[in-house]
Design an enzyme around this catalytic site. Structure first.
Site, PDB file in Angstrom:
ATOM      1  N   ASP A  34       9.416   2.967  -0.027  1.00 40.02           N
ATOM      2  CA  ASP A  34       8.330   3.585   0.719  1.00 40.02           C
ATOM      3  C   ASP A  34       8.504   3.217   2.186  1.00 40.02           C
ATOM      4  OD1 ASP A  34       6.054   4.533   1.850  1.00 40.02           O
ATOM      5  OD2 ASP A  34       4.657   3.589   0.440  1.00 40.02           O
ATOM      6  N   TYR A  91       0.854  -1.186   0.000  1.00 37.88           N
ATOM      7  CA  TYR A  91       0.000   0.000   0.000  1.00 37.88           C
ATOM      8  C   TYR A  91       0.884   1.228   0.000  1.00 37.88           C
ATOM      9  CZ  TYR A  91      -3.552   3.391   1.415  1.00 37.88           C
ATOM     10  OH  TYR A  91      -4.394   4.471   1.467  1.00 37.88           O
ATOM     11  N   LYS A 133       3.837   9.273   8.911  1.00 36.47           N
ATOM     12  CA  LYS A 133       3.571   8.730  10.252  1.00 36.47           C
ATOM     13  C   LYS A 133       4.550   9.264  11.310  1.00 36.47           C
ATOM     14  CE  LYS A 133       1.337   4.690   8.163  1.00 36.47           C
ATOM     15  NZ  LYS A 133      -0.063   4.638   8.519  1.00 36.47           N
TER      16      LYS A 133
HETATM   17  N1  PLP Z   1       2.785   4.212   2.193  1.00 32.84           N
HETATM   18  C1  PLP Z   1       2.687   3.316   3.192  1.00 32.84           C
HETATM   19  C2  PLP Z   1       3.706   2.215   3.286  1.00 32.84           C
HETATM   20  C3  PLP Z   1       1.667   3.396   4.134  1.00 32.84           C
HETATM   21  O1  PLP Z   1       1.591   2.498   5.123  1.00 32.84           O
HETATM   22  C4  PLP Z   1       0.717   4.443   4.014  1.00 32.84           C
HETATM   23  C5  PLP Z   1      -0.399   4.557   4.962  1.00 32.84           C
HETATM   24  O2  PLP Z   1      -0.693   3.680   5.734  1.00 32.84           O
HETATM   25  C6  PLP Z   1       0.860   5.362   2.961  1.00 32.84           C
HETATM   26  C7  PLP Z   1       1.902   5.218   2.068  1.00 32.84           C
HETATM   27  C8  PLP Z   1      -0.118   6.491   2.809  1.00 32.84           C
HETATM   28  O3  PLP Z   1       0.048   7.408   3.839  1.00 32.84           O
HETATM   29  P1  PLP Z   1      -1.137   8.390   4.235  1.00 32.84           P
HETATM   30  O4  PLP Z   1      -2.205   7.548   4.869  1.00 32.84           O
HETATM   31  O5  PLP Z   1      -0.508   9.368   5.179  1.00 32.84           O
HETATM   32  O6  PLP Z   1      -1.599   9.046   2.972  1.00 32.84           O
END
Ligand code: PLP
Length: 460
Positions: free
Chosen positions: A260, A165, A293
């Protein structure tokens, strides 16, 4: 409505003592907010019952609208590394707020945060993060990283892995983890086919599939984006050597690698998964990193970073456009700075130790109840997968688990005052505030929850 995880609404949350203030608020919320929530997994769709509407959070606990306290293993989905409402973070936010809520102008705090992150993401001579651009959400960070990779390479295609994700931008929702996995969706409606066609979705941890993708599309792939360690389909760590092989394959074709680290960044190690992996192996040659986060300490803040030669292609220096009214918001920056400054080695040791102890306790309780399971981990992150005998390496294996055992397990824990993520496809988040008392309360709740998982039956 049936989901991959079982039958929605099976759990009787209207039973006496089950938090009727939450039930009432949920009914009211659904009249003004789609599904009653502002992010899908919060709706408890895959575990049933009314979500707990939270009124406050402190340390390792959260308190709901009915005044009931829970030991929390969600940690706002990751940001609360230090525990909720850590005094140093709250104080920094209060001080920043009195100086002004938003300027739409550069600030000293942004510079300090960029320098702090740059100094953390460093291993000897390897310093892959020379520049950092602040945004407000992880979605923005990954979306911008993709645009930057396309701008830098002049190519269109992007590789992502099934079950990963990366937020909810159009091009990254195919076979995504987190809420998309929880709802059992292959992708999202509303994403034009022309955009989806630029995303190649591959099985995770499969070097051959990646090599074949580069063979099939030589010189056309702009980037491979990967969760540095996957934690949005439950936890699925990269197999030893997979990330290094991925980087070699991408670079051999002139493609960039985007790590990511929105979830893992500054949570599993002072330098994120990159640091943890590099500590055991060697520093990997990653091109772009995304963070969210923990970097915002609970306020809306995220970032992307990398070498100057790539990052300086962003506007105003370069032709790749990105902007944000609230980017680098001073209050969010203050929360992020206070969080990272407080997150010293002792914090990471405490979180690691808490994760070890809890994971052992879950294993013992499930084993004693006779429930087959694995507890896949990535640093201090772990999750439970029922009915598997080996830690899963890909999304298909994750989906094949006995996920119907999770709702009764989840609700037994909730009834005993422990708030788990309301989906089996999410990691459990520990914090430095999970002390002996908090861990003891979780441990005490586990045997009954394990028995509830053992007694669960598959949906028809
Ligand atoms: N990338 C990863 C690995 C994530 O876990 C998340 C959210 O859980 C995101 C991107 C997206 O972040 P946001 O919810 O702040 O848009």
């Amino acid at each position: 409505m049936s989901t991959v995880l079982g039958v929605v609404g099976e759990h009787d949350d209207t039973a006496p003592g089950a938090g009727d203030a939450n039930v009432r608020l949920f009914a009211r919320a659904r009249r003004s907010i789609p599904g009653g929530v502002n992010s899908p997994v919060r709706a408890y769709g895959s575990v049933g019952g009314a979500p707990r509407f939270l009124a406050s959070a402190q340390g390792a606990t959260v308190t709901d609208a009915a005044g009931r306290e829970y030991v929390d293993l969600v940690a706002s989905w990751g940001p609360a590394l230090l525990g909720h409402a850590h005094p140093a973070v709250v104080e920094a936010v209060q001080r920043a707020a009195t100086r002004g809520l938003s300027f739409g102008a550069p600030t000293q705090g942004e510079v300090e945060l960029a320098e702090l992150v740059r100094d953390r993401v460093r291993a000897g001579a390897a310093a892959p993060l020379e520049r950092l651009r602040l945004v407000s959400t992880g979605t923005e960070a990954t979306m911008t990283a993709i645009r930057l990779a396309r701008g830098a390479t002049g190519r269109d295609l992007v590789v992502k892995f099934a079950g990963h994700y990366h937020g909810h931008s159009d091009g990254l929702l195919a076979e995504a983890g987190s809420g998309v996995a929880t709802l059992g969706l292959p992708a999202s409606a509303g994403v034009p086919a022309s955009i989806a066609a630029n995303t190649l979705v591959l099985p995770y941890n499969d070097r051959t599939a990646l090599a074949l993708a580069f063979e099939a599309h030589p010189g056309r792939i702009a980037a491979v984006i990967t969760e540095a360690a996957a934690a949005n389909m439950g936890v699925v760590a990269p197999l030893p050597g997979f990330n290094a092989a991925l980087i070699d394959l991408a670079h051999a074709d002139g493609a960039l690698v985007i790590y990511d680290e929105v979830l893992t960044g500054f949570r599993v190690h002072p330098a994120g998964w990159w640091g943890l992996e590099g500590a055991a192996d060697h520093a990997l040659d990653v091109d772009l990193f995304t963070y969210g986060k923990v970097i915002g300490g609970g306020l809306p803040l995220a970032a992307l970073g990398g070498r100057a030669s790539i990052m300086d292609r962003l506007a105003p220096l370069g032709p790749v456009y990105q902007a944000g009214t609230l980017s680098g918001n001073p209050v969010a920056v203050a929360a992020g700075l206070a969080t990272l400054r407080a997150a010293d080695d002792a914090v990471y040791r405490a979180v690691d130790a808490a994760a070890d102890r809890l994971r052992d306790a879950v294993h013992t309780a499930l084993t004693e109840a006779g429930v087959a399971h694995v507890l896949p981990r990535a640093g201090s992150l772990f999750s439970v997968a029922f009915g598997l005998t080996e830690p899963p390496a890909d999304y298909d294996t994750v989906r094949a688990q006995e996920s119907w055992r999770y709702p009764p397990f989840f609700h037994a824990m909730l009834d005993a005052g422990v708030s788990l993520p309301p989906s089996v496809f999410e990691a459990w988040f520990l914090t430095a505030a999970h002390d002996d008392d908090a861990l003891g309360r979780i441990q005490a709740a586990l045997p009954a929850a394990a028995r509830a998982a053992a007694a669960a039956t598959p949906p028809d």
